[in-house]
Scaffold this active site. Structure first.
Site, PDB file in Angstrom:
ATOM      1  N   ILE A  67       0.654  -1.293  -0.039  1.00 26.72           N
ATOM      2  CA  ILE A  67       0.041  -0.016   0.135  1.00 26.72           C
ATOM      3  C   ILE A  67       0.648   1.271   0.039  1.00 26.72           C
ATOM      4  CG2 ILE A  67      -2.094   1.324   1.054  1.00 26.72           C
ATOM      5  CD1 ILE A  67      -2.337  -1.709   2.597  1.00 26.72           C
ATOM      6  N   PHE A  94       2.621   3.572   7.600  1.00 23.37           N
ATOM      7  CA  PHE A  94       2.381   2.191   7.057  1.00 23.37           C
ATOM      8  C   PHE A  94       3.059   0.916   7.582  1.00 23.37           C
ATOM      9  CE2 PHE A  94       1.432   4.480   3.096  1.00 23.37           C
ATOM     10  CZ  PHE A  94       0.077   4.165   2.844  1.00 23.37           C
ATOM     11  N   LYS A 149       1.951  -7.533   9.114  1.00 17.89           N
ATOM     12  CA  LYS A 149       0.351  -7.893   8.956  1.00 17.89           C
ATOM     13  C   LYS A 149       0.106  -9.357   8.810  1.00 17.89           C
ATOM     14  CE  LYS A 149       0.286  -7.622   3.934  1.00 17.89           C
ATOM     15  NZ  LYS A 149      -0.359  -8.724   3.620  1.00 17.89           N
ATOM     16  N   SER A 209      -7.307  -0.981  10.375  1.00 21.40           N
ATOM     17  CA  SER A 209      -7.840  -2.177   9.607  1.00 21.40           C
ATOM     18  C   SER A 209      -9.341  -2.593  10.108  1.00 21.40           C
ATOM     19  CB  SER A 209      -7.081  -3.583   9.987  1.00 21.40           C
ATOM     20  OG  SER A 209      -7.663  -4.647   9.410  1.00 21.40           O
ATOM     21  N   TYR A 245      -1.658  -9.189  15.838  1.00 21.60           N
ATOM     22  CA  TYR A 245      -1.967  -8.361  15.179  1.00 21.60           C
ATOM     23  C   TYR A 245      -2.977  -7.452  15.045  1.00 21.60           C
ATOM     24  CZ  TYR A 245      -3.247  -6.406  10.743  1.00 21.60           C
ATOM     25  OH  TYR A 245      -3.883  -5.564   9.513  1.00 21.60           O
ATOM     26  N   LYS A 272      -3.546  -2.974  16.002  1.00 21.13           N
ATOM     27  CA  LYS A 272      -4.198  -2.018  15.294  1.00 21.13           C
ATOM     28  C   LYS A 272      -5.170  -1.258  16.300  1.00 21.13           C
ATOM     29  CE  LYS A 272      -2.237  -2.439  11.403  1.00 21.13           C
ATOM     30  NZ  LYS A 272      -1.236  -1.523  10.839  1.00 21.13           N
ATOM     31  N   TYR A 295      -8.752  -0.230   6.903  1.00 24.68           N
ATOM     32  CA  TYR A 295      -8.884  -0.746   5.472  1.00 24.68           C
ATOM     33  C   TYR A 295      -9.587  -2.054   5.434  1.00 24.68           C
ATOM     34  CZ  TYR A 295      -4.303   1.786   5.125  1.00 24.68           C
ATOM     35  OH  TYR A 295      -3.145   2.467   5.581  1.00 24.68           O
ATOM     36  N   ASN A 305     -10.238  -5.214   2.462  1.00 20.88           N
ATOM     37  CA  ASN A 305      -9.118  -5.970   2.015  1.00 20.88           C
ATOM     38  C   ASN A 305      -8.473  -5.270   0.733  1.00 20.88           C
ATOM     39  OD1 ASN A 305     -10.667  -7.666   3.691  1.00 20.88           O
ATOM     40  ND2 ASN A 305      -9.662  -9.310   2.875  1.00 20.88           N
TER      41      ASN A 305
HETATM   42  C1  UD1 Z   1      -6.717 -10.548   7.222  1.00 23.45           C
HETATM   43  C2  UD1 Z   1      -7.222  -9.765   8.494  1.00 23.45           C
HETATM   44  C3  UD1 Z   1      -6.828  -8.462   8.203  1.00 23.45           C
HETATM   45  C4  UD1 Z   1      -5.475  -8.020   7.956  1.00 23.45           C
HETATM   46  C5  UD1 Z   1      -5.221  -8.974   6.434  1.00 23.45           C
HETATM   47  C6  UD1 Z   1      -3.817  -8.599   6.446  1.00 23.45           C
HETATM   48  C7  UD1 Z   1      -8.678 -10.979   9.705  1.00 23.45           C
HETATM   49  C8  UD1 Z   1     -10.043 -11.052  10.154  1.00 23.45           C
HETATM   50  N1  UD1 Z   1      -8.566 -10.013   8.701  1.00 23.45           N
HETATM   51  O1  UD1 Z   1      -7.763 -10.546   6.305  1.00 23.45           O
HETATM   52  O2  UD1 Z   1      -7.230  -7.720   9.321  1.00 23.45           O
HETATM   53  O3  UD1 Z   1      -5.363  -6.690   7.531  1.00 23.45           O
HETATM   54  O4  UD1 Z   1      -5.479 -10.344   6.839  1.00 23.45           O
HETATM   55  O5  UD1 Z   1      -3.101  -9.614   5.682  1.00 23.45           O
HETATM   56  O6  UD1 Z   1      -7.756 -11.277  10.660  1.00 23.45           O
HETATM   57  N2  UD1 Z   1      -8.772 -17.373   1.524  1.00 23.45           N
HETATM   58  C9  UD1 Z   1      -8.777 -18.711   1.047  1.00 23.45           C
HETATM   59  N3  UD1 Z   1      -7.721 -19.162   0.490  1.00 23.45           N
HETATM   60  C10 UD1 Z   1      -6.424 -18.621   0.813  1.00 23.45           C
HETATM   61  C11 UD1 Z   1      -6.292 -17.267   1.315  1.00 23.45           C
HETATM   62  C12 UD1 Z   1      -7.552 -16.927   1.929  1.00 23.45           C
HETATM   63  O7  UD1 Z   1      -9.969 -19.021   1.153  1.00 23.45           O
HETATM   64  O8  UD1 Z   1      -5.419 -19.302   0.331  1.00 23.45           O
HETATM   65  C13 UD1 Z   1     -10.053 -16.822   2.041  1.00 23.45           C
HETATM   66  C14 UD1 Z   1     -10.029 -16.394   3.610  1.00 23.45           C
HETATM   67  O9  UD1 Z   1     -10.715 -17.369   4.236  1.00 23.45           O
HETATM   68  C15 UD1 Z   1     -11.037 -15.138   3.683  1.00 23.45           C
HETATM   69  C16 UD1 Z   1     -10.506 -14.444   2.330  1.00 23.45           C
HETATM   70  O10 UD1 Z   1     -10.096 -15.570   1.411  1.00 23.45           O
HETATM   71  O11 UD1 Z   1     -12.249 -15.515   3.746  1.00 23.45           O
HETATM   72  C17 UD1 Z   1      -9.774 -13.385   2.416  1.00 23.45           C
HETATM   73  O12 UD1 Z   1      -8.513 -13.732   2.979  1.00 23.45           O
HETATM   74  P1  UD1 Z   1      -7.093 -12.758   3.227  1.00 23.45           P
HETATM   75  O13 UD1 Z   1      -6.792 -12.470   2.165  1.00 23.45           O
HETATM   76  O14 UD1 Z   1      -6.314 -13.834   3.994  1.00 23.45           O
HETATM   77  O15 UD1 Z   1      -7.662 -11.591   4.257  1.00 23.45           O
HETATM   78  P2  UD1 Z   1      -8.543 -11.685   5.744  1.00 23.45           P
HETATM   79  O16 UD1 Z   1      -8.156 -12.764   6.215  1.00 23.45           O
HETATM   80  O17 UD1 Z   1      -9.872 -11.230   5.195  1.00 23.45           O
END
Ligand code: UD1
Length: 339
Positions: free
Chosen positions: A12, A81, A85, A125, A150, A154, A178, A180
């Site tokens: 970012i 930043f 994370k 976040s 983590y 925040k 933020y 995602n």
């Molecule tokens: C997480 C944190 C967020 C942080 C971010 C930074 C939580 C709830 N959220 O976001 O605060 O800023 O990481 O890295 O702690 N998924 C899959 N397969 C994968 C990877 C992810 O299915 O290989 C799914 C996850 O289950 C989720 C979605 O994709 O439902 C997004 O995941 P991800 O990109 O890791 O972000 P968050 O977990 O939302």
């Protein structure tokens, strides 16, 4: 005007440096290169035609933080930043996370308040909301107990800033929560550079499409959502970067309504993991190898932003959609492979 961007070579941060330079700001990047490379400076320069000033320094060391301001006494605003994370890593190495994300923040705030540098933007976040009771989630939603060190950094970070603005007259800050962040610069010159196996969804998707990973694991399809997969609010990193400049200018122009303001920065749209996969396949034409596996511990079911406050107060809203973000992420991934 000179703006300090800590962690300015990260995902970012680097996009924000580009937007700042394009608006005519002088930018000083401080980064310890723990999760970035000096080549990002060249990527920035190839977009804007200018290299930002760069200091390789680690904000965990008080002396290093002091040195920044001795070398650059003309800094007028800071976008902070620099932080770790990875949610899972933070559970294994909590002290590293508190040191990286909290000690650094304290040293920085001490220096800023000592020197009367009064304009501070903080990366927060949506993780502070945990599993929200109501959707879309507004800034008034309760802060839930953090599920990871983590997430806790925040929450604590916001509290530290709140106490700081109350104690130091003139000091003002905005925290951007933020959702995602995904995508890459449309030029293909900068983007996300995860080290090792990506923890986040979109870098895993693009690496799978590029053949670097065998298959994507979809973490759970038994959630109470329309297609059973978890829902997030995916925001293009360029839109997110622009929100930082608008927030900083609100402080520069003394337009803030209070000395510490908090804004959600998302699109206002929720998308499921399956929607990400389908949209990626549609915009790139590349089929994705994926399988459904168990839920990932600690994941929330669904979260997306109420963006009214950002729209009304900042005059900001996301302009780019999921298709743009996934197309740009894929272009960046292909450039990485060919480099
Ligand atoms: C997480 C944190 C967020 C942080 C971010 C930074 C939580 C709830 N959220 O976001 O605060 O800023 O990481 O890295 O702690 N998924 C899959 N397969 C994968 C990877 C992810 O299915 O290989 C799914 C996850 O289950 C989720 C979605 O994709 O439902 C997004 O995941 P991800 O990109 O890791 O972000 P968050 O977990 O939302």
């Amino acid at each position: 005007m000179k703006v300090l961007v800590t962690g300015g070579l990260g995902f970012i941060g680097s996009h924000t440096v580009v937007e700042l330079q394009q608006k005519g700001y002088d930018v000083l990047v401080v980064d310890n290169l723990s999760n970035s490379t000096p080549a990002v400076l060249e990527g920035i320069e190839s977009i804007t035609g200018q290299k930002p000033y760069f200091e390789k320094l680690d904000l965990r060391y008080k002396d290093a933080v002091q040195k920044i301001f001795e070398l650059h006494p003309d800094i007028e605003g800071v976008i902070h930043f620099a932080a770790s994370k990875a949610v899972g890593e933070s559970v294994e190495k909590p002290l590293l996370y508190y040191e990286n994300n909290i000690s650094s923040l304290i040293y920085l705030l001490k220096e800023l308040t000592n020197r009367n540098i009064n304009n501070f933007i903080f990366s927060s976040s949506c993780t502070v909301y945990g599993e929200p009771d109501d959707l879309p989630v507004t800034e008034q939603a309760p802060i839930k107990p953090a599920l990871s060190p983590y997430g806790n950094t925040k929450q604590i970070g916001e509290e530290i800033i709140n106490d700081t603005v109350n104690a130091y007259a003139g000091f003002k800050a905005i925290a951007l929560r933020y959702f995602n962040p995904i995508g890459a610069h449309p030029s293909g010159e900068i983007g996300e550079l995860p080290r090792g196996i990506p923890q986040n969804l979109v870098p895993f998707v693009t690496q799978t499409a590029a053949g670097i990973r065998k298959e994507l694991s979809v973490f759970g399809n038994d959630y109470p959502t329309p297609d059973g997969t978890a829902i997030r609010d995916y925001i293009h990193v360029v839109d997110l970067a622009q929100a930082h400049i608008i927030a900083l200018e609100r402080l520069f122009n003394n337009k803030q309504k209070s000395n510490f303001e908090v804004f959600n920065i998302g699109t206002g749209q929720g998308s499921s993991v399956m929607e990400i996969i389908k949209t990626f396949e549609k915009v790139t034409g590349v089929p994705l190898n994926y399988k459904i596996v168990d839920r990932r511990p600690g994941d929330v079911v669904a979260v997306w932003a109420d963006t009214q406050l950002a729209t009304n107060e900042l005059g900001w809203q996301a302009k780019l959609g999921l298709e743009d973000a996934l197309r740009d992420a894929w272009q960046w991934q292909q450039n990485l492979v060919s480099k």
